[in-house]
Design an enzyme around this catalytic site. Sequence first.
Site, PDB file in Angstrom:
ATOM      1  N   PHE A  82       0.801  -1.219   0.000  1.00 46.55           N
ATOM      2  CA  PHE A  82       0.000   0.000   0.000  1.00 46.55           C
ATOM      3  C   PHE A  82       0.837   1.274   0.000  1.00 46.55           C
ATOM      4  O   PHE A  82       0.397   2.292  -0.541  1.00 46.55           O
ATOM      5  CB  PHE A  82      -1.002  -0.006   1.158  1.00 46.55           C
ATOM      6  CG  PHE A  82      -2.194  -0.870   0.877  1.00 46.55           C
ATOM      7  CD1 PHE A  82      -3.178  -0.454  -0.003  1.00 46.55           C
ATOM      8  CD2 PHE A  82      -2.313  -2.113   1.465  1.00 46.55           C
ATOM      9  CE1 PHE A  82      -4.278  -1.257  -0.283  1.00 46.55           C
ATOM     10  CE2 PHE A  82      -3.409  -2.933   1.198  1.00 46.55           C
ATOM     11  CZ  PHE A  82      -4.388  -2.500   0.317  1.00 46.55           C
ATOM     12  N   GLU A  83       2.024   1.247   0.569  1.00 41.10           N
ATOM     13  CA  GLU A  83       2.875   2.442   0.557  1.00 41.10           C
ATOM     14  C   GLU A  83       3.547   2.617  -0.808  1.00 41.10           C
ATOM     15  O   GLU A  83       3.757   3.737  -1.252  1.00 41.10           O
ATOM     16  CB  GLU A  83       3.952   2.367   1.650  1.00 41.10           C
ATOM     17  CG  GLU A  83       3.426   2.464   3.060  1.00 41.10           C
ATOM     18  CD  GLU A  83       2.828   3.814   3.412  1.00 41.10           C
ATOM     19  OE1 GLU A  83       3.124   4.832   2.740  1.00 41.10           O
ATOM     20  OE2 GLU A  83       2.047   3.867   4.381  1.00 41.10           O
TER      21      GLU A  83
END
Length: 149
Positions: A19-20
């Site tokens: 997700f980052e």
Amino acid sequence: MSVNQLSCSPRGRALIEKFEGLRLTAYQDMVGVWTIGYGHTGPDVKAGLTITQQQAEQLLINDLARFNNGVNALVTVKINQNQFDALISFSYNLGLGSLQQSTLLRLLNAGNFQAAADQFPRWDRAGGKEVAGLLARRNAERALFLTPD
């Protein structure tokens, strides 16, 4: 001594990395915070900064150590590895202060695990706007939180 002495597992780290994303050049996130690597922020991140993949990995390791300590200190009930990893991802994205002040943590520490899990999707905003990517992350964290060891 805190109830839990856990560290983020490879599964939790993979969730954070997914997700980052990885950016080797500093950029401003949705709310203007300078960010680099796998979502690393802080006074060391400024416009024009570039790092290597190895430096990004080390920043993530250092950041995870801080979040491991913070979540272990804030959670006063026994939790499993998946619950811990979900809380690490949540905190990594939003900050330990957000977790500390959250209804999610209050419900969790009261032993209401289902109600705590149901709080994850409420944290889907950045800059006052709903963000589909944040909702996807919160739903993934909730699913992991509800997964038995």
